[in-house]
Design a protein around this motif. Structure first.
Motif, PDB file in Angstrom:
ATOM      1  N   LYS A 190      52.001 -28.652  -5.174  1.00  0.00           N
ATOM      2  CA  LYS A 190      50.904 -28.305  -4.332  1.00  0.00           C
ATOM      3  C   LYS A 190      50.844 -26.850  -3.852  1.00  0.00           C
ATOM      4  O   LYS A 190      51.684 -25.940  -4.290  1.00  0.00           O
ATOM      5  N   GLY A 191      49.712 -26.541  -3.227  1.00  0.00           N
ATOM      6  CA  GLY A 191      49.532 -25.179  -2.824  1.00  0.00           C
ATOM      7  C   GLY A 191      48.799 -24.317  -3.921  1.00  0.00           C
ATOM      8  O   GLY A 191      48.193 -24.901  -4.744  1.00  0.00           O
ATOM      9  N   GLU A 192      48.928 -22.935  -3.781  1.00  0.00           N
ATOM     10  CA  GLU A 192      48.136 -22.099  -4.664  1.00  0.00           C
ATOM     11  C   GLU A 192      49.106 -21.862  -5.914  1.00  0.00           C
ATOM     12  O   GLU A 192      50.186 -21.472  -5.872  1.00  0.00           O
TER      13      GLU A 192
ATOM     14  N   GLU B  30      52.197 -11.896 -14.963  1.00  0.00           N
ATOM     15  CA  GLU B  30      52.119 -11.271 -16.345  1.00  0.00           C
ATOM     16  C   GLU B  30      53.417 -11.563 -17.184  1.00  0.00           C
ATOM     17  O   GLU B  30      53.280 -11.672 -18.502  1.00  0.00           O
ATOM     18  N   SER B  31      54.591 -12.094 -16.745  1.00  0.00           N
ATOM     19  CA  SER B  31      55.612 -12.454 -17.542  1.00  0.00           C
ATOM     20  C   SER B  31      55.540 -14.079 -18.065  1.00  0.00           C
ATOM     21  O   SER B  31      56.494 -14.453 -18.538  1.00  0.00           O
ATOM     22  N   GLY B  32      54.369 -14.702 -17.542  1.00  0.00           N
ATOM     23  CA  GLY B  32      54.050 -16.001 -17.933  1.00  0.00           C
ATOM     24  C   GLY B  32      54.876 -17.129 -17.188  1.00  0.00           C
ATOM     25  O   GLY B  32      54.893 -18.260 -17.570  1.00  0.00           O
ATOM     26  N   GLN B  33      55.388 -16.549 -16.132  1.00  0.00           N
ATOM     27  CA  GLN B  33      56.185 -17.884 -15.022  1.00  0.00           C
ATOM     28  C   GLN B  33      54.886 -18.361 -14.251  1.00  0.00           C
ATOM     29  O   GLN B  33      53.905 -17.654 -13.639  1.00  0.00           O
ATOM     30  N   LEU B  34      55.141 -19.687 -13.872  1.00  0.00           N
ATOM     31  CA  LEU B  34      54.517 -20.263 -13.055  1.00  0.00           C
ATOM     32  C   LEU B  34      54.810 -19.972 -11.514  1.00  0.00           C
ATOM     33  O   LEU B  34      55.807 -20.103 -11.077  1.00  0.00           O
ATOM     34  N   LEU B  35      53.837 -19.647 -10.611  1.00  0.00           N
ATOM     35  CA  LEU B  35      54.160 -19.380  -9.423  1.00  0.00           C
ATOM     36  C   LEU B  35      53.465 -20.252  -8.460  1.00  0.00           C
ATOM     37  O   LEU B  35      52.258 -20.399  -8.615  1.00  0.00           O
ATOM     38  N   GLN B  36      54.360 -20.817  -7.270  1.00  0.00           N
ATOM     39  CA  GLN B  36      53.755 -21.411  -6.390  1.00  0.00           C
ATOM     40  C   GLN B  36      53.936 -21.158  -4.823  1.00  0.00           C
ATOM     41  O   GLN B  36      55.122 -20.829  -4.664  1.00  0.00           O
ATOM     42  N   ARG B  37      52.727 -21.122  -4.451  1.00  0.00           N
ATOM     43  CA  ARG B  37      52.852 -20.369  -3.095  1.00  0.00           C
ATOM     44  C   ARG B  37      52.370 -21.492  -1.850  1.00  0.00           C
ATOM     45  O   ARG B  37      51.216 -21.742  -1.898  1.00  0.00           O
TER      46      ARG B  37
ATOM     47  N   VAL C 101      55.605 -18.934   1.334  1.00  0.00           N
ATOM     48  CA  VAL C 101      56.631 -18.999   0.505  1.00  0.00           C
ATOM     49  C   VAL C 101      56.449 -18.981  -1.030  1.00  0.00           C
ATOM     50  O   VAL C 101      55.586 -19.970  -1.438  1.00  0.00           O
ATOM     51  N   THR C 102      56.795 -18.285  -1.842  1.00  0.00           N
ATOM     52  CA  THR C 102      56.894 -18.332  -3.382  1.00  0.00           C
ATOM     53  C   THR C 102      57.781 -19.009  -3.732  1.00  0.00           C
ATOM     54  O   THR C 102      58.964 -18.363  -3.871  1.00  0.00           O
TER      55      THR C 102
END
Length: 316
Positions: A97-99, A104-111, A115-116
């Motif tokens: 869930k969340g944003e 740029e490194s291709g990592q998936l970020l969840q915020r 909190v990320t």
């Protein structure tokens, strides 16, 4: 049609039963609960895909959930593998869930709530699975249609903040549309019999992961609460008293809660056999004769002090 149905993994089942019995005030409980949350999220994500698979033509689509097979080196596992005469599709499900964004490194970020969290790129994961699957089929001499991959975000609170996302990165609502696009773009390469043979072969390759959460986290049997966790309240334990199970927290009453407790024993300790002594210790029953009466309907092997009872029938 579902060839390999979705099931809770042994790891998820073990974590689920251990977390319910472990002291919440102990520092290890948080680690166990976090691991349980990750495993549960994966299960819920895959479970939500059932709806979309059932929208596809049942006589044309064969689905395998949670396939784990030996690849080039070690094992690979897919959340959902779809087999048709025109194409194969690997779906990597993410129940986050969340944003959600990709850096740029291709990592998936969840915020979430400021909190990320950082995760691996699901498309890269799916591509590795595709490579492993291709090598597996080549090794066994199987002709196959093109193998496609996609990543589907299944949580209804997921917000994709990805400018110009790849066409195979989507929310799960777009899976039906994506299937139709692949269907129109490919011609049939296998007969129905060949599709079935391929799907059955893959099902036969499935090897569930054997894990031991107790050993992995250093949990000892005596640290687990005796009795049976109550299903009527959060955290209460039921104890056996005069032919019935009673929750000390909410007063809920059950007649056969011991069957649930014995299933938990089998999952936690990875065994389908239990002795009277083990059952008494796990269920919190003092009387040997009382416990013997509760176990009486189970298949038994041995006599008296060497007797043990088979629990396989509790999982059918």
């Amino acid at each position: 049609m579902i060839v390999l149905p979705l099931e809770k993994t042994w790891e998820l089942q073990q974590l689920e039963t251990i977390v319910a019995r472990y002291n919440r005030r102990d520092g290890l409980w948080r680690r166990l609960d976090e691991a349980y949350g990750r495993q549960l999220a994966g299960y819920l994500g895959e479970k939500s895909l059932y709806y979309y698979v059932n929208l596809w033509p049942r006589d044309e689509v064969l689905g395998l959930f949670g396939l784990r097979a030996r690849g080039v080196s070690g094992y690979f596992q897919t959340d959902l593998l779809v087999v048709t005469a025109r194409f194969m599709l690997i779906v990597e499900a993410k129940h986050l869930k969340g944003e959600l964004s990709i850096n740029e490194s291709g990592q998936l970020l969840q915020r979430v709530d400021g909190v990320t969290e950082v995760y691996g790129n699901p498309l890269v994961q799916a591509e590795i699975q595709r490579y492993q699957l291709e090598k597996l089929l080549q090794r066994h001499g199987f002709d196959h249609p093109p193998i496609y991959t996609c990543a589907a975000f299944t949580h209804d609170k997921a917000i994709l903040n990805i400018p110009d996302p790849p066409h195979n990165l989507m929310t799960s609502q777009r899976l039906f549309e994506y299937y139709q696009m692949l269907y129109r773009s490919n011609r049939a390469q296998l007969s129905r019999a060949e599709v079935t043979k391929l799907a059955v072969f893959l099902k036969d390759q499935h090897t569930p992961l054997d894990c031991d959460v107790m050993a992995d986290f250093g949990v000892r049997a005596e640290w687990l609460a005796q009795g049976v966790p109550c299903e009527c309240c959060d955290g209460g334990m039921m104890r056996y008293h005069y032919t019935k199970w009673i929750c000390g927290a909410c007063g809920c009453v059950e007649a056969e809660a011991h069957w649930r407790g014995l299933r938990a024993f089998a999952v936690i300790f990875r065994t389908m056999w239990v002795t009277n002594k083990q059952a008494r210790a796990f269920l919190g029953i003092r009387s040997r004769s009382t416990c013997q009466r509760l176990l009486a309907s189970l298949p038994m092997e041995g006599e008296r002090s060497t007797a043990r009872y088979c629990l396989e029938g509790l999982f059918r």
